[in-house]
Design an enzyme around this catalytic site. Sequence first.
Site, short mmCIF file in Angstrom:
data_model
loop_
_atom_site.label_atom_id
_atom_site.label_comp_id
_atom_site.label_asym_id
_atom_site.label_seq_id
_atom_site.Cartn_x
_atom_site.Cartn_y
_atom_site.Cartn_z
N LEU A 17 0.83 -1.21 0.00
CA LEU A 17 0.00 0.00 0.00
C LEU A 17 0.86 1.26 0.00
O LEU A 17 0.40 2.34 -0.34
CB LEU A 17 -0.92 0.01 1.23
CG LEU A 17 -1.95 -1.12 1.29
CD1 LEU A 17 -2.60 -1.19 2.66
CD2 LEU A 17 -3.02 -0.93 0.20
N GLY A 18 2.09 1.11 0.44
CA GLY A 18 2.99 2.26 0.47
C GLY A 18 4.13 1.99 1.43
O GLY A 18 4.15 0.95 2.10
N HIS A 19 5.08 2.91 1.47
CA HIS A 19 6.13 2.74 2.47
C HIS A 19 6.54 4.08 3.04
O HIS A 19 6.38 5.13 2.41
CB HIS A 19 7.34 1.97 1.90
CG HIS A 19 7.93 2.60 0.70
ND1 HIS A 19 7.55 2.26 -0.57
CD2 HIS A 19 8.85 3.58 0.58
CE1 HIS A 19 8.23 2.99 -1.42
NE2 HIS A 19 9.02 3.80 -0.76
N GLY A 20 7.06 4.01 4.25
CA GLY A 20 7.50 5.22 4.94
C GLY A 20 8.97 5.12 5.23
O GLY A 20 9.67 4.27 4.66
N SER A 21 9.46 5.96 6.13
CA SER A 21 10.90 6.01 6.37
C SER A 21 11.41 4.75 7.07
O SER A 21 12.58 4.44 6.97
CB SER A 21 11.25 7.26 7.17
OG SER A 21 10.41 7.35 8.29
N TYR A 22 10.55 4.04 7.77
CA TYR A 22 11.04 2.83 8.43
C TYR A 22 10.08 1.65 8.29
O TYR A 22 10.15 0.69 9.06
CB TYR A 22 11.38 3.09 9.90
CG TYR A 22 10.26 3.65 10.74
CD1 TYR A 22 9.30 2.81 11.30
CD2 TYR A 22 10.17 5.01 10.99
CE1 TYR A 22 8.27 3.32 12.08
CE2 TYR A 22 9.15 5.53 11.78
CZ TYR A 22 8.22 4.68 12.31
OH TYR A 22 7.20 5.20 13.08
N THR A 24 7.10 -0.69 5.56
CA THR A 24 6.34 -0.92 4.33
C THR A 24 4.98 -1.45 4.77
O THR A 24 4.90 -2.26 5.69
CB THR A 24 7.05 -1.95 3.43
OG1 THR A 24 8.39 -1.50 3.23
CG2 THR A 24 6.38 -2.07 2.07
N ASP A 138 2.31 15.94 14.42
CA ASP A 138 2.62 15.88 12.99
C ASP A 138 1.33 15.76 12.17
O ASP A 138 1.23 14.94 11.26
CB ASP A 138 3.59 14.73 12.70
CG ASP A 138 4.26 14.86 11.32
OD1 ASP A 138 4.20 15.97 10.73
OD2 ASP A 138 4.84 13.88 10.85
#
Length: 309
Positions: A17-22, A24, A138
């Site tokens: 679905l997506g990935h972030g900084s740390y 998936t 955030d």
Amino acid sequence: MKYRKRTASDFVFKEELGHGSYSTVYKAIDKHDLKRVYAIKVCSKAHIIREAKVKYVTIEKNTLNLLARENHPGIVKLYYTFHDADNLYFALDFAAGGELLSLLHKYRTFNEQLSRHFTIQLIDTVEYIHSKGVIHRDLKPENVLLDKEGRLMITDFGAATTVTKAELDGESRNDLNATNSTSSFVGTAEYVSPELLLYNKCTTSSDIWALGCMIYQFLEGCPPFRGSNELKTFEKIVELDYTWNPNKYATNVNGNSNKNINPMIIDTVRKVLVIDDNERITISDLKREPWFNGIDWNNKFDIWKGIFT
Ligand code: ATP
């Protein structure tokens, strides 16, 4: 029935679905109940340690656990956490509608009705988060996901901080200087509050500032403070350097247009985007703004209705 700890083998992992900084994130189906769909966030242990993200992962897990207790519709729910030799796994509500930011990019701007729909749900959720002693720190459209009916869910609590009930109920909400950890820059430049930039201070009111930036963004298509680099963005924030585009051509969800932004919205945002957090509007006063006339804030059914059904 005896509780059995879940493992990755209890799920069928589908598309990413997506990935972030740390992490998936994958769509996943519960093998024991094929109707149950989750978003499973997979964090590589080696990566988390290498990139010094242990603190963020821990905060995210603890905060989601704390906020999941009351089943508030505006919080992405954490159902299970488990780990194996390589990874940590968070099984979350699957947000079939994707990110709020993607919807905004699709329509360029939201019309008044859609902006109000999301703002009301955001206010209800931010009020809940604060009532649990959590400051998100955030808030931005990327961190707001949508279910298939267009109800929003706030996510990404990796930058959150908690304050005690005593601090929350303390002398004044504005004395709430959460913890020392707030003294470093967290969050995203465009939504960061002036008190964080000027005094290294983060309060519940800092989330309200970010909320004001989002309301503006819904109607104008971009956040109110955006410079050519982070420093210029920060300068704009502390100088309260933003304007409404009076001739903005806004295309709404039905393809209709509305050229003029309702002065009631402009007035509401003006009361939110106040440099001094002691003077900034509180959530309870925000709920009484004329733009929300007719909303019964106790009627959760009304607040949490979808838009796509
Ligand atoms: P960072 O951690 O760097 O701030 P992020 O918050 O976007 O980035 P993740 O939480 O790993 O990182 O999410 C990665 C992407 O996966 C998101 O941008 C979103 O598109 C998708 N995603 C995350 N959670 C869900 C969910 N519950 N349902 C559907 N999609 C999700």
